[in-house]
Design a protein around this motif. Structure first.
Motif, PDB file in Angstrom:
ATOM      1  N   HIS A  17      15.772  -9.766  -0.023  1.00  0.00           N
ATOM      2  CA  HIS A  17      15.361 -10.923  -0.824  1.00  0.00           C
ATOM      3  C   HIS A  17      14.418 -10.478  -1.927  1.00  0.00           C
ATOM      4  CE1 HIS A  17      17.141 -13.502   2.194  1.00  0.00           C
ATOM      5  NE2 HIS A  17      16.389 -12.922   3.134  1.00  0.00           N
ATOM      6  N   ALA A  18      14.788 -10.792  -3.150  1.00  0.00           N
ATOM      7  CA  ALA A  18      13.943 -10.446  -4.298  1.00  0.00           C
ATOM      8  C   ALA A  18      12.680 -11.306  -4.293  1.00  0.00           C
ATOM      9  CB  ALA A  18      14.725 -10.671  -5.589  1.00  0.00           C
ATOM     10  N   PRO A  19      11.649 -10.873  -4.999  1.00  0.00           N
ATOM     11  CA  PRO A  19      10.435 -11.683  -5.092  1.00  0.00           C
ATOM     12  C   PRO A  19      10.736 -13.051  -5.698  1.00  0.00           C
ATOM     13  CG  PRO A  19      10.105  -9.525  -6.097  1.00  0.00           C
ATOM     14  CD  PRO A  19      11.545  -9.637  -5.755  1.00  0.00           C
ATOM     15  N   LYS A  20      10.083 -14.096  -5.178  1.00  0.00           N
ATOM     16  CA  LYS A  20      10.326 -15.459  -5.633  1.00  0.00           C
ATOM     17  C   LYS A  20       9.257 -15.971  -6.589  1.00  0.00           C
ATOM     18  CE  LYS A  20      12.646 -16.642  -1.351  1.00  0.00           C
ATOM     19  NZ  LYS A  20      12.570 -17.425  -0.112  1.00  0.00           N
ATOM     20  N   ASN A  21       8.124 -15.276  -6.647  1.00  0.00           N
ATOM     21  CA  ASN A  21       7.048 -15.728  -7.523  1.00  0.00           C
ATOM     22  C   ASN A  21       6.142 -14.542  -7.872  1.00  0.00           C
ATOM     23  OD1 ASN A  21       5.102 -15.428  -5.354  1.00  0.00           O
ATOM     24  ND2 ASN A  21       5.912 -17.346  -4.528  1.00  0.00           N
ATOM     25  N   SER A  22       5.136 -14.820  -8.670  1.00  0.00           N
ATOM     26  CA  SER A  22       4.257 -13.749  -9.154  1.00  0.00           C
ATOM     27  C   SER A  22       3.480 -13.080  -8.025  1.00  0.00           C
ATOM     28  CB  SER A  22       3.289 -14.290 -10.203  1.00  0.00           C
ATOM     29  OG  SER A  22       2.450 -15.283  -9.651  1.00  0.00           O
ATOM     30  N   LYS A  23       3.091 -13.844  -7.007  1.00  0.00           N
ATOM     31  CA  LYS A  23       2.327 -13.267  -5.900  1.00  0.00           C
ATOM     32  C   LYS A  23       3.185 -12.300  -5.088  1.00  0.00           C
ATOM     33  CE  LYS A  23      -0.920 -17.059  -5.452  1.00  0.00           C
ATOM     34  NZ  LYS A  23      -1.480 -18.104  -4.574  1.00  0.00           N
ATOM     35  N   GLU A  24       4.433 -12.668  -4.839  1.00  0.00           N
ATOM     36  CA  GLU A  24       5.319 -11.768  -4.102  1.00  0.00           C
ATOM     37  C   GLU A  24       5.609 -10.508  -4.909  1.00  0.00           C
ATOM     38  OE1 GLU A  24       8.860 -13.679  -2.664  1.00  0.00           O
ATOM     39  OE2 GLU A  24       7.745 -14.831  -1.168  1.00  0.00           O
ATOM     40  N   LEU A  25       5.797 -10.652  -6.200  1.00  0.00           N
ATOM     41  CA  LEU A  25       6.052  -9.490  -7.053  1.00  0.00           C
ATOM     42  C   LEU A  25       4.844  -8.559  -7.060  1.00  0.00           C
ATOM     43  CD1 LEU A  25       8.018  -8.061  -8.983  1.00  0.00           C
ATOM     44  CD2 LEU A  25       6.946  -9.356 -10.845  1.00  0.00           C
ATOM     45  N   PHE A  26       3.645  -9.129  -7.167  1.00  0.00           N
ATOM     46  CA  PHE A  26       2.429  -8.318  -7.133  1.00  0.00           C
ATOM     47  C   PHE A  26       2.344  -7.553  -5.815  1.00  0.00           C
ATOM     48  CE2 PHE A  26      -1.966  -7.482  -6.072  1.00  0.00           C
ATOM     49  CZ  PHE A  26      -2.457  -6.942  -7.251  1.00  0.00           C
ATOM     50  N   ASN A  27       2.583  -8.249  -4.700  1.00  0.00           N
ATOM     51  CA  ASN A  27       2.514  -7.592  -3.393  1.00  0.00           C
ATOM     52  C   ASN A  27       3.579  -6.505  -3.251  1.00  0.00           C
ATOM     53  OD1 ASN A  27       0.325  -9.109  -2.680  1.00  0.00           O
ATOM     54  ND2 ASN A  27       1.301 -10.137  -0.959  1.00  0.00           N
ATOM     55  N   LEU A  28       4.760  -6.728  -3.827  1.00  0.00           N
ATOM     56  CA  LEU A  28       5.811  -5.709  -3.799  1.00  0.00           C
ATOM     57  C   LEU A  28       5.339  -4.452  -4.522  1.00  0.00           C
ATOM     58  CD1 LEU A  28       8.689  -4.587  -3.423  1.00  0.00           C
ATOM     59  CD2 LEU A  28       9.343  -5.887  -5.464  1.00  0.00           C
ATOM     60  N   HIS A  29       4.776  -4.619  -5.704  1.00  0.00           N
ATOM     61  CA  HIS A  29       4.280  -3.461  -6.455  1.00  0.00           C
ATOM     62  C   HIS A  29       3.096  -2.809  -5.741  1.00  0.00           C
ATOM     63  CE1 HIS A  29       6.725  -3.472 -10.087  1.00  0.00           C
ATOM     64  NE2 HIS A  29       6.729  -4.786  -9.996  1.00  0.00           N
ATOM     65  N   HIS A  30       2.237  -3.614  -5.156  1.00  0.00           N
ATOM     66  CA  HIS A  30       1.087  -3.094  -4.411  1.00  0.00           C
ATOM     67  C   HIS A  30       1.575  -2.248  -3.244  1.00  0.00           C
ATOM     68  CE1 HIS A  30      -2.567  -3.093  -1.955  1.00  0.00           C
ATOM     69  NE2 HIS A  30      -3.241  -3.467  -3.030  1.00  0.00           N
ATOM     70  N   ALA A  31       2.549  -2.751  -2.488  1.00  0.00           N
ATOM     71  CA  ALA A  31       3.094  -2.024  -1.337  1.00  0.00           C
ATOM     72  C   ALA A  31       3.775  -0.729  -1.791  1.00  0.00           C
ATOM     73  CB  ALA A  31       4.070  -2.903  -0.559  1.00  0.00           C
ATOM     74  N   SER A  32       4.487  -0.782  -2.913  1.00  0.00           N
ATOM     75  CA  SER A  32       5.157   0.408  -3.435  1.00  0.00           C
ATOM     76  C   SER A  32       4.138   1.469  -3.840  1.00  0.00           C
ATOM     77  CB  SER A  32       6.025   0.049  -4.638  1.00  0.00           C
ATOM     78  OG  SER A  32       7.057  -0.821  -4.261  1.00  0.00           O
ATOM     79  N   LEU A  33       3.068   1.047  -4.488  1.00  0.00           N
ATOM     80  CA  LEU A  33       2.021   1.981  -4.886  1.00  0.00           C
ATOM     81  C   LEU A  33       1.339   2.573  -3.661  1.00  0.00           C
ATOM     82  CD1 LEU A  33       0.212   3.329  -6.984  1.00  0.00           C
ATOM     83  CD2 LEU A  33      -1.200   1.260  -6.976  1.00  0.00           C
ATOM     84  N   ARG A  34       1.047   1.746  -2.684  1.00  0.00           N
ATOM     85  CA  ARG A  34       0.408   2.235  -1.463  1.00  0.00           C
ATOM     86  C   ARG A  34       1.302   3.258  -0.768  1.00  0.00           C
ATOM     87  NH1 ARG A  34      -3.469  -0.582   2.442  1.00  0.00           N
ATOM     88  NH2 ARG A  34      -3.535   0.915   4.132  1.00  0.00           N
ATOM     89  N   ASN A  35       2.609   2.997  -0.756  1.00  0.00           N
ATOM     90  CA  ASN A  35       3.567   3.917  -0.151  1.00  0.00           C
ATOM     91  C   ASN A  35       3.541   5.262  -0.878  1.00  0.00           C
ATOM     92  OD1 ASN A  35       6.419   5.104   0.122  1.00  0.00           O
ATOM     93  ND2 ASN A  35       6.400   3.512   1.697  1.00  0.00           N
ATOM     94  N   ALA A  36       3.497   5.232  -2.207  1.00  0.00           N
ATOM     95  CA  ALA A  36       3.443   6.477  -2.989  1.00  0.00           C
ATOM     96  C   ALA A  36       2.157   7.245  -2.706  1.00  0.00           C
ATOM     97  CB  ALA A  36       3.555   6.152  -4.481  1.00  0.00           C
ATOM     98  N   ILE A  37       1.055   6.534  -2.566  1.00  0.00           N
ATOM     99  CA  ILE A  37      -0.230   7.175  -2.261  1.00  0.00           C
ATOM    100  C   ILE A  37      -0.181   7.821  -0.883  1.00  0.00           C
ATOM    101  CG2 ILE A  37      -2.678   6.737  -1.796  1.00  0.00           C
ATOM    102  CD1 ILE A  37      -2.482   4.562  -4.028  1.00  0.00           C
ATOM    103  N   GLU A  38       0.403   7.118   0.081  1.00  0.00           N
ATOM    104  CA  GLU A  38       0.538   7.671   1.435  1.00  0.00           C
ATOM    105  C   GLU A  38       1.359   8.962   1.413  1.00  0.00           C
ATOM    106  OE1 GLU A  38      -0.665   6.676   4.362  1.00  0.00           O
ATOM    107  OE2 GLU A  38      -1.350   4.633   4.006  1.00  0.00           O
ATOM    108  N   ARG A  39       2.455   8.975   0.645  1.00  0.00           N
ATOM    109  CA  ARG A  39       3.283  10.182   0.543  1.00  0.00           C
ATOM    110  C   ARG A  39       2.517  11.317  -0.125  1.00  0.00           C
ATOM    111  NH1 ARG A  39       7.170   6.526  -1.391  1.00  0.00           N
ATOM    112  NH2 ARG A  39       7.017   7.502  -3.421  1.00  0.00           N
ATOM    113  N   ALA A  40       1.764  11.000  -1.178  1.00  0.00           N
ATOM    114  CA  ALA A  40       0.973  12.024  -1.875  1.00  0.00           C
ATOM    115  C   ALA A  40      -0.083  12.610  -0.944  1.00  0.00           C
ATOM    116  CB  ALA A  40       0.324  11.424  -3.120  1.00  0.00           C
ATOM    117  N   LEU A  41      -0.712  11.777  -0.146  1.00  0.00           N
ATOM    118  CA  LEU A  41      -1.695  12.283   0.814  1.00  0.00           C
ATOM    119  C   LEU A  41      -1.024  13.202   1.831  1.00  0.00           C
ATOM    120  CD1 LEU A  41      -3.927   9.152   1.462  1.00  0.00           C
ATOM    121  CD2 LEU A  41      -4.581  11.259   0.308  1.00  0.00           C
ATOM    122  N   GLY A  42       0.202  12.864   2.224  1.00  0.00           N
ATOM    123  CA  GLY A  42       0.945  13.729   3.137  1.00  0.00           C
ATOM    124  C   GLY A  42       1.192  15.100   2.538  1.00  0.00           C
ATOM    125  N   VAL A  43       1.547  15.128   1.261  1.00  0.00           N
ATOM    126  CA  VAL A  43       1.768  16.404   0.565  1.00  0.00           C
ATOM    127  C   VAL A  43       0.471  17.204   0.499  1.00  0.00           C
ATOM    128  CG1 VAL A  43       2.336  17.431  -1.678  1.00  0.00           C
ATOM    129  CG2 VAL A  43       3.738  15.573  -0.772  1.00  0.00           C
TER     130      VAL A  43
END
Length: 117
Positions: A17-43
């Motif tokens: 399900h795609a984001p339905k509003n601005s808050k969901e879109l923000f949280n999607l980008h926030h989660a994606s960024l957090r995921n990238a940070i977690e991977r970078a810390l792993g490296v």
């Protein structure tokens, strides 16, 4: 900036399900960024074994994530001395960023994150 509470956050929740509003879109980008940070810390942990030590691992990860994800909000609290005022400013900034993301998402829908990969 912190994610919106009570709004979908985890990447799996957006796979069908795609984001339905601005808050969901923000949280999607926030989660994606957090995921990238977690991977970078792993490296970094693989490259620099000293930060893998059991007694430092959780503390370092928590400290780095806190600074990256919440640092600006924390600094604002200390500078104003008024937590309520800091929250209001942080909320306004987060809302402004979320609304701009949503406008871009609606204008350029093909430029968004492809969650099917």
């Amino acid at each position: 900036m912190t994610p919106y509470r009570g709004v979908r956050y985890h990447l799996k929740e957006y796979s069908t399900h795609a984001p339905k509003n601005s808050k969901e879109l923000f949280n999607l980008h926030h989660a994606s960024l957090r995921n990238a940070i977690e991977r970078a810390l792993g490296v970094l942990k693989k490259r620099f074994p000293i930060i893998r030590k059991e007694d430092r691992d959780k503390d370092l990860k928590d400290e780095v994530l806190h600074e990256v994800l919440n640092g600006s909000e924390e600094e604002e609290h200390h500078s104003t001395g008024d937590i309520r005022e800091g929250n209001t400013r942080a909320d306004q900034l987060r809302n402004s960023v979320a609304n701009e993301m949503w406008t871009n998402y609606l204008t350029y829908p093909n430029d968004e994150i492809d969650m099917s990969k």
